[in-house]
Design an enzyme around this catalytic site. Structure first.
Site, PDB file in Angstrom:
ATOM      1  N   HIS A  88      -5.693 -12.423  19.654  1.00 17.70           N
ATOM      2  CA  HIS A  88      -5.074 -11.146  19.292  1.00 17.70           C
ATOM      3  C   HIS A  88      -3.828 -10.839  20.125  1.00 17.70           C
ATOM      4  CE1 HIS A  88      -4.770  -6.724  18.668  1.00 17.70           C
ATOM      5  NE2 HIS A  88      -5.238  -7.020  17.472  1.00 17.70           N
ATOM      6  N   SER A 141      -2.103  -3.116  14.113  1.00 13.82           N
ATOM      7  CA  SER A 141      -1.858  -3.740  15.426  1.00 13.82           C
ATOM      8  C   SER A 141      -0.543  -4.516  15.438  1.00 13.82           C
ATOM      9  CB  SER A 141      -3.023  -4.657  15.809  1.00 13.82           C
ATOM     10  OG  SER A 141      -4.138  -3.918  16.225  1.00 13.82           O
ATOM     11  N   ASP A 189      -4.484  -6.509  26.316  1.00 10.93           N
ATOM     12  CA  ASP A 189      -5.104  -7.051  25.105  1.00 10.93           C
ATOM     13  C   ASP A 189      -6.041  -8.179  25.517  1.00 10.93           C
ATOM     14  OD1 ASP A 189      -5.334  -8.185  22.283  1.00 10.93           O
ATOM     15  OD2 ASP A 189      -3.820  -6.640  21.937  1.00 10.93           O
TER      16      ASP A 189
END
Length: 375
Positions: free
Chosen positions: A93, A244, A59
């Protein structure tokens, strides 16, 4: 209002990379984090904490937030703009995903799904617009020994990524991936659409599919994905939405299953998660949430028939007898009712999975997914 539960955590973290987690530790379930109550994490963490299981997160990197201390080991950067260890996160994120998986529940913080699991961060999203090198990251995590790989992103299809995923599956790794967002594309995103990958959609606080969660023949499971409190990049906490974070929750659940039933295969982990899901739509599999909504308590306690040719994975493996039945439409983790009886799917799973070679694993998932398209 908070519910305090004291649980002894025995975290099998690499001492050269971590400071470890004190035991016993008080886990604080912040009632602002609705998913903790929805998934019955107080009950879940009496059964498993994810000890000894490593989860790869390719990520944007994972910031060393205090609520993650001791759970994040040195990873790797695949793009520029990192610190060499996968622990510099400019977008937040990756840090958001890590908090949902292994947050400790510090005062005012967040308790993740598997707070004793280990995170291996791989930074593939940096400060430029380059395509994330997901295939290379999965190859590296496979070599590193990750047992679960959380892919909370989507990329363009490629032969290299298909190959990397097949190699990881053959190495007995569970791969989860987010289904995407209808705001970008109504189709299931890639690599979630790959048959070998556990594709995850999202539900809201009512337990219904989130408005942004795409539907289609590739979806496997849904999990909470709306207004989820998690860790931020300035040692703060933020609320996030999407498939997600729902995927991160399922990855944490996979770690809990692997810790409670050590020795079972990745296919058995996926089978246990899908076979115990709470069916919220038409009976059996459907295009909204696949096999249903994640039910972690049931996944950790139910007597699930093993895949044919595989080891028994009933509750005796974890030491707690008895299953928790859930009626269609009920809240995951609640007791009572009957187990889902999707004999068509379970029978197909058992018939296909008897052959244990890595090359046949792909065929197992492909056939399993094809069966859903036939009502």
């Amino acid at each position: 209002m908070k519910l305090l539960v004291t649980i002894a955590i025995t975290a099998l973290l690499a001492p050269s990379h971590t400071t470890g987690i004190a035991e016993p530790q008080t886990l604080e379930f912040n009632k602002d984090a609705w998913f903790a109550d929805y998934l019955r994490l107080d009950q879940v963490h009496e059964l498993s904490l994810g000890s000894g299981v490593s989860i790869g997160i390719p990520d944007s990197g994972v910031h060393p937030h205090p609520d993650l201390a001791g759970n994040v080991i040195d990873g790797r950067d695949m793009v520029q703009g990192g610190d060499g260890r996968g622990q510099l996160d400019q977008t937040g994120h990756g840090t958001h995903m890590a908090g949902l998986i292994v947050g400790h529940g510090k005062p005012g913080g967040i308790t993740g799904i598997a707070p004793a699991a280990q995170i291996i961060p791989v930074k593939i999203i940096g400060t430029t617009e380059e395509t994330p090198p997901l295939a290379v990251a999965i190859d590296w995590l496979t070599h590193k020994g990750a047992q679960v790989i959380n892919v909370s992103l989507s990329v363009s299809p490629s032969a290299d990524l298909n190959k990397s995923i097949k190699t990881a599956i053959a190495a007995d790794i569970v791969i989860t991936a987010s289904a995407g967002s209808t705001s970008k594309d109504s189709r299931i995103a890639f690599p979630a659409s790959i048959p070998e990958v556990l594709a995850v959609g999202a539900v809201d606080q009512t337990g219904r599919p989130a408005t942004f969660s795409p539907q289609g023949p590739s979806i496997d499971l849904c999990a909470p994905g709306v207004d989820l409190r998690t860790t931020g990049t300035t040692d703060d906490y933020v609320n996030v939405d999407g498939t997600s974070p729902a995927t991160a929750i399922v990855s944490g659940a996979a770690a809990l299953v692997r810790a409670r039933f050590p020795g079972i295969s990745g296919r058995e982990v996926v089978h246990r998660l899908t076979a115990t899901a709470t069916d919220i739509g038409a009976p059996g599999w459907d295009e909204q949430c696949g096999y249903g909504v994640l039910n972690i308590v049931k996944a950790l306690t139910a007597d699930v028939p093993p895949l044919e040719g595989g080891p028994g994975v009933g509750t005796s493996a974890g030491g707690t007898s008895g299953g928790v039945g859930v009626t269609s439409g009920s809240q995951p983790g609640s007791s009572g009712g009957q187990d889902r009886g999707d004999g068509r799917n379970i029978g197909l799973l058992g018939g296909i999975a008897a052959i244990l070679t890595g090359g046949v694993v792909a065929g197992f998932f492909a056939a399993r997914r094809r069966s859903r398209k036939r009502p």
